[in-house]
Design a protein around this motif. Structure first.
Motif, PDB file in Angstrom:
ATOM      1  N   LEU A 194       1.074  -1.403   0.377  1.00  0.00           N
ATOM      2  CA  LEU A 194      -0.621   0.453  -0.417  1.00  0.00           C
ATOM      3  C   LEU A 194       1.099   1.344  -0.200  1.00  0.00           C
ATOM      4  O   LEU A 194       0.520   2.306  -0.455  1.00  0.00           O
ATOM      5  CB  LEU A 194      -0.819  -0.092   0.996  1.00  0.00           C
ATOM      6  N   LEU A 195       1.805   1.440   0.659  1.00  0.00           N
ATOM      7  CA  LEU A 195       2.950   2.278   0.223  1.00  0.00           C
ATOM      8  C   LEU A 195       3.702   2.633  -0.592  1.00  0.00           C
ATOM      9  O   LEU A 195       4.592   3.839  -0.664  1.00  0.00           O
ATOM     10  CB  LEU A 195       3.792   2.253   1.577  1.00  0.00           C
ATOM     11  N   ILE A 196       4.385   1.786  -1.528  1.00  0.00           N
ATOM     12  CA  ILE A 196       4.786   1.867  -2.905  1.00  0.00           C
ATOM     13  C   ILE A 196       4.772   3.256  -3.714  1.00  0.00           C
ATOM     14  O   ILE A 196       5.635   4.066  -3.837  1.00  0.00           O
ATOM     15  CB  ILE A 196       5.215   0.027  -3.523  1.00  0.00           C
ATOM     16  N   GLY A 197       3.521   2.843  -3.417  1.00  0.00           N
ATOM     17  CA  GLY A 197       3.042   4.109  -4.770  1.00  0.00           C
ATOM     18  C   GLY A 197       3.550   5.648  -4.093  1.00  0.00           C
ATOM     19  O   GLY A 197       4.940   6.121  -5.171  1.00  0.00           O
ATOM     20  N   GLU A 198       3.125   6.112  -3.231  1.00  0.00           N
ATOM     21  CA  GLU A 198       3.613   6.731  -2.165  1.00  0.00           C
ATOM     22  C   GLU A 198       5.766   7.495  -1.834  1.00  0.00           C
ATOM     23  O   GLU A 198       6.596   7.985  -1.915  1.00  0.00           O
ATOM     24  CB  GLU A 198       2.726   7.576  -0.986  1.00  0.00           C
ATOM     25  N   ALA A 199       5.856   5.564  -1.633  1.00  0.00           N
ATOM     26  CA  ALA A 199       6.787   6.168  -1.130  1.00  0.00           C
ATOM     27  C   ALA A 199       8.112   6.765  -3.458  1.00  0.00           C
ATOM     28  O   ALA A 199       8.904   6.699  -3.119  1.00  0.00           O
ATOM     29  CB  ALA A 199       8.262   4.248  -1.462  1.00  0.00           C
ATOM     30  N   TRP A 200       7.542   5.674  -4.383  1.00  0.00           N
ATOM     31  CA  TRP A 200       8.333   6.457  -5.487  1.00  0.00           C
ATOM     32  C   TRP A 200       7.686   7.461  -5.650  1.00  0.00           C
ATOM     33  O   TRP A 200       8.313   8.274  -6.660  1.00  0.00           O
ATOM     34  CB  TRP A 200       7.776   4.705  -6.395  1.00  0.00           C
TER      35      TRP A 200
ATOM     36  N   TRP B 107      22.957   6.883  -1.162  1.00  0.00           N
ATOM     37  CA  TRP B 107      22.862   7.465   0.474  1.00  0.00           C
ATOM     38  C   TRP B 107      21.778   8.239   0.291  1.00  0.00           C
ATOM     39  O   TRP B 107      21.168   8.857   1.501  1.00  0.00           O
ATOM     40  CB  TRP B 107      24.794   8.058   0.514  1.00  0.00           C
ATOM     41  N   ALA B 108      22.247   9.443  -0.567  1.00  0.00           N
ATOM     42  CA  ALA B 108      20.866  10.084  -0.956  1.00  0.00           C
ATOM     43  C   ALA B 108      19.250   9.800  -0.666  1.00  0.00           C
ATOM     44  O   ALA B 108      18.622  10.130   0.296  1.00  0.00           O
ATOM     45  CB  ALA B 108      21.262  10.973  -2.463  1.00  0.00           C
ATOM     46  N   ARG B 109      19.645   8.431  -1.109  1.00  0.00           N
ATOM     47  CA  ARG B 109      17.752   8.550  -1.126  1.00  0.00           C
ATOM     48  C   ARG B 109      17.672   7.978   0.026  1.00  0.00           C
ATOM     49  O   ARG B 109      16.596   8.190   0.936  1.00  0.00           O
ATOM     50  CB  ARG B 109      17.256   7.364  -2.107  1.00  0.00           C
ATOM     51  N   VAL B 110      18.762   7.212   0.761  1.00  0.00           N
ATOM     52  CA  VAL B 110      18.867   6.827   2.419  1.00  0.00           C
ATOM     53  C   VAL B 110      18.638   8.172   3.179  1.00  0.00           C
ATOM     54  O   VAL B 110      17.661   8.070   4.108  1.00  0.00           O
ATOM     55  CB  VAL B 110      19.706   5.498   2.824  1.00  0.00           C
TER      56      VAL B 110
ATOM     57  N   ASP C 297      15.141  11.720   6.731  1.00  0.00           N
ATOM     58  CA  ASP C 297      14.794  13.279   7.014  1.00  0.00           C
ATOM     59  C   ASP C 297      13.521  13.376   6.862  1.00  0.00           C
ATOM     60  O   ASP C 297      12.745  14.282   7.299  1.00  0.00           O
ATOM     61  CB  ASP C 297      15.568  14.468   5.968  1.00  0.00           C
ATOM     62  N   TRP C 298      13.066  12.233   6.433  1.00  0.00           N
ATOM     63  CA  TRP C 298      10.883  12.554   6.357  1.00  0.00           C
ATOM     64  C   TRP C 298      10.730  11.796   6.956  1.00  0.00           C
ATOM     65  O   TRP C 298       9.836  12.177   7.811  1.00  0.00           O
ATOM     66  CB  TRP C 298      10.512  11.778   4.566  1.00  0.00           C
ATOM     67  N   LEU C 299      10.819  10.692   8.102  1.00  0.00           N
ATOM     68  CA  LEU C 299      10.521   9.982   8.759  1.00  0.00           C
ATOM     69  C   LEU C 299      11.151  10.588   9.897  1.00  0.00           C
ATOM     70  O   LEU C 299      10.117  11.249  11.025  1.00  0.00           O
ATOM     71  CB  LEU C 299      11.374   8.109   9.180  1.00  0.00           C
TER      72      LEU C 299
END
Length: 140
Positions: free
Chosen positions: A114-120, A130-133, A138-140
């Motif tokens: 259910l979260l994969i769409g929002e994650a992308w 590293w930048a994506r992690v 930062d979002w968390l």
């Protein structure tokens, strides 16, 4: 340096429900728990046990109706920040060592389907690695 850790969770069930819950931080990492408290309302017996990974789990039977579980702790952590490794690139799933694959599997505790769409949407345009992690952290 000292860091406060805490959460409050409210559950509601129609009947008695067996629960196994993992909230307490593992002892293995670079911290020392100085104090901790757990409060369950309504008050019910909670049995703590340690699994083969070293996690402290709570086992109880949730009563019908609403219940609240609160956890607060104070931890001593190293004063230095985590290292920044911006040069690290990503690794394809096929190249992840086998002993780490268990950490990439879906979990019933996180509805990844259910979260994969929002994650992308949020992180798909950030550079791989590293930048994506860091963007997710930062979002968390």
């Amino acid at each position: 340096m000292q860091v406060k850790i805490g959460c409050e969770m409210v559950y509601e069930s129609e009947s008695q429900t067996p629960v196994i819950m993992l909230v307490r931080p593992r002892d293995k990492y670079n911290h020392t728990l100085l104090s901790e408290t757990r409060q369950v309302t309504p008050e019910i017996p909670v049995h703590e046990f340690v699994d083969h990974f070293g996690n402290h789990l709570w086992r109880f039977v949730a009563p019908p109706g609403q219940m609240t579980i609160s956890y607060d702790a104070l931890a001593e952590v190293p004063p230095t920040p985590d290292p920044i490794r911006a040069e690290l690139g990503g690794v394809l799933g096929l190249d992840v060592p086998g002993e780490f694959l268990q950490f990439l599997l879906p979990s019933r505790h996180c509805p990844s389907d259910l979260l994969i769409g929002e994650a992308w949407e949020r992180f798909g345009n950030t550079p791989h690695g590293w930048a994506r992690v860091q963007a997710v952290c930062d979002w968390l």
